[in-house]
Design an enzyme around this catalytic site. Structure first.
Site, mmCIF file in Angstrom:
data_model
loop_
_atom_site.group_PDB
_atom_site.id
_atom_site.type_symbol
_atom_site.label_atom_id
_atom_site.label_comp_id
_atom_site.label_asym_id
_atom_site.label_seq_id
_atom_site.Cartn_x
_atom_site.Cartn_y
_atom_site.Cartn_z
ATOM 1 C CD GLU A 1 4.391 7.300 42.334
ATOM 2 O OE1 GLU A 1 4.507 6.275 41.651
ATOM 3 O OE2 GLU A 1 4.671 7.323 43.534
ATOM 4 C CD GLU B 1 0.681 7.269 45.974
ATOM 5 O OE1 GLU B 1 1.575 6.408 46.146
ATOM 6 O OE2 GLU B 1 0.109 7.453 44.886
HETATM 7 C C1 BG6 Z 1 3.237 4.625 44.208
HETATM 8 C C2 BG6 Z 1 1.960 4.506 43.437
HETATM 9 O O1 BG6 Z 1 4.264 4.338 43.311
HETATM 10 O O2 BG6 Z 1 3.488 3.768 45.255
HETATM 11 C C3 BG6 Z 1 0.899 3.614 44.063
HETATM 12 O O3 BG6 Z 1 1.421 5.759 43.104
HETATM 13 C C4 BG6 Z 1 1.576 2.449 44.734
HETATM 14 O O4 BG6 Z 1 -0.011 3.268 43.074
HETATM 15 C C5 BG6 Z 1 2.477 2.958 45.826
HETATM 16 O O5 BG6 Z 1 0.687 1.495 45.228
HETATM 17 C C6 BG6 Z 1 3.150 1.877 46.641
HETATM 18 O O6 BG6 Z 1 3.813 1.000 45.796
HETATM 19 P P1 BG6 Z 1 3.558 -0.568 45.801
HETATM 20 O O7 BG6 Z 1 4.257 -1.049 44.632
HETATM 21 O O8 BG6 Z 1 4.124 -1.058 47.081
HETATM 22 O O9 BG6 Z 1 2.079 -0.746 45.733
#
Ligand code: BG6
Length: 474
Positions: free
Chosen positions: A179, A372
């Site tokens: 990201e 993701e």
């Molecule tokens: C993304 C990241 O921003 O979202 C992850 O690459 C992160 O590392 C994921 O865990 C979900 O966000 P969060 O804050 O709910 O863990």
């Protein structure tokens, strides 16, 4: 077009949220190791930090995380049971170079990842490696201000060289930075950047981004020289920005937010600073200090493919609007009245993923992979010892349906999907354990108390069928 037969189905994690063992076998402190859970966390990850020391009264989620460090064999066997074709993980920089500036790597750190890659190979799981996922040696934060300094490029490339050479027989898919656009929203978490009261924050962030962009291009060059089979991708937090209304002022603001978001990929994929950015820098008085060959480096070594995270779309209203706000990955935006939100207030928008896939493909015309996508939710174990995470299945199923339509009806070129997360891990933004994303439950609470035992959720069995049927059974 249909989903290709060699589609990379799998799951993703990051070292700092998953491994634990923060000081074992020679590992040095990394930036996230000094970020506690609790009410100071948000200020710290945004760079408003005044101390780099560990306070024994606070809880630091990365220190134990969920103990992948000791349980990787068990976990990778579970990934294989689900049928994973790919596993996206990241390297903890300070396991390999504890301070970042050593001449020789830490053998124990190298061995740890070699063991992981061997396990993956045993089960025919393709590793997709993020070189830096919210991870900077703390020593380099203190010594040179991390990515504020151009010197980081050399330290990063030293890490890349070791990784590309040492893991040549195991890894072909690499992502240079997780990201990369997060540097604008959570600069300490993304790039180890902190600010003083008198700083011009935007100047600092964009200069640091320039260093990362050069590092990313030079890593691409190096990866190919070491192994021509290497494939390098950029990675950004995606999610189209919709105008809150058809008021042209809202449409304009949404366009600006999209440009800000695509800025990084425009450079990593097209190889040059886009005109809109150069103009914005002029208006804001931002000057990017470049070296003579920088423009050439950016244009000569673009990425091979585009990867991104997608959790939610965004909704942008002009300054005078009284639209209510809601949370989301990256930043809070206007609340979209057509969408439901997760327990953490993140909008749920599967069609938004189809829209984003089309937008990204139209813009870059390069193969894409979603690395993701998932739902952070509280899971409970019922009286029969089972975890019925039907809400997660619903979320994932709706998003995978949208992906299929984007491939089959719209013709986007997508070669994989790694859900967030392969297993429960700690949340990046809040540090909580109860914000769970995995197919595998980890018995631990927000304070790191628990057995850390693994339990298969209902989504585990569901995802296994999805993979087995190549996305036919959803
Ligand atoms: C993304 C990241 O921003 O979202 C992850 O690459 C992160 O590392 C994921 O865990 C979900 O966000 P969060 O804050 O709910 O863990």
């Amino acid at each position: 077009m249909t989903i290709r037969n060699d589609f990379l189905w799998g799951g993703a994690t990051s070292a700092n949220q998953y491994e634990g063992g923060y000081n074992l076998d020679g590992k040095g402190l990394s930036s996230m190791d000094i970020v506690p859970s609790g009410n100071t966390r948000s200020d710290i990850i945004q760079g408003y930090l005044n101390s780099f020391s560990i306070d024994n009264h606070l809880y630091y989620p990365t220190h134990k995380a969920v103990d992948f460090y000791h349980r990787y064999q068990e976990d990778i066997a579970l990934f294989s049971e689900m049928g994973f074709k790919a596993y996206r993980l990241s390297i903890s920089w300070t396991r390999i170079f504890p301070n970042g500036d050593e001449l020789k790597p830490n053998e124990a750190g190298l061995k740890f990842y070699e063991n992981i890659f061997k396990e993956c190979k045993k089960f025919n799981i393709q590793p997709i490696v993020t070189i830096s996922h919210f991870d900077v040696p703390l020593y380099l934060v203190k010594k040179i201000g991390a990515w504020k300094s151009r010197k980081m490029i050399d330290y990063y490339l030293k890490l890349c060289k070791i990784l590309f050479e040492y893991y040549k027989e195991y890894v072909e898919y690499w992502l240079t930075f997780n990201e990369i656009n997060m540097i604008l929203h959570a600069p300490f978490m993304a790039a180890g950047i902190t600010f003083n009261a008198e700083d011009n924050e935007e100047q600092i962030k964009y200069q640091a981004a320039h260093h990362e962009l050069i590092a990313s291009s030079l890593a691409t060059k190096m990866a190919k020289e070491i192994n021509p089979n290497n494939k390098i991708g950029c990675m950004f937090a995606a999610g189209s920005a919709y105008p809150y209304s058809c008021d042209p002022k809202d449409v304009w603001e949404a366009l600006k937010v999209n440009q800000e978001n695509y800025f990084f990929v425009d450079i990593q994929s097209r190889g040059k600073y886009p005109n809109y950015a150069l103009k914005t820098f002029q208006h804001k008085g931002i000057t990017i200090v470049m070296e003579e060959n920088d423009e050439q480096i950016l244009s000569k070594y673009p990425v091979d493919f585009i990867s991104f995270s997608y959790y939610n779309s965004r909704c942008i209203a002009n300054k005078n609007s009284d639209a209510e706000l809601t949370d989301g990955n990256l930043f809070a935006t206007a609340k979209n009245p057509y969408l439901k939100t997760s327990e953490w207030g993140w909008p749920i928008d599967p069609l938004g993923l189809r829209i984003t896939l089309n937008e990204v493909y139209d813009r870059y015309q390069k193969p894409m992979i979603i690395v993701e996508n998932g739902l952070g939710a509280v899971d409970t174990i019922n009286d029969n010892g089972k975890i019925k995470d039907t809400y997660r299945i619903q979320y994932l199923s709706d998003h995978i349906k949208a992906i299929k339509l984007a491939i089959e009806e719209d013709g986007v070129d997508l070669f994989g999907y790694t859900a967030w997360a392969a297993c429960d891990i700690i949340s990046a933004s809040s540090g909580e354990m109860k914000k769970r994303y995995g197919f595998i439950y980890v018995e631990a609470d927000d304070n790191g108390i628990g057995t850390f035992n693994r339990l298969k959720k209902e989504s585990f069995y569901w995802y296994k069928k999805v993979i087995q049927s190549n996305g036919e059974i959803l």
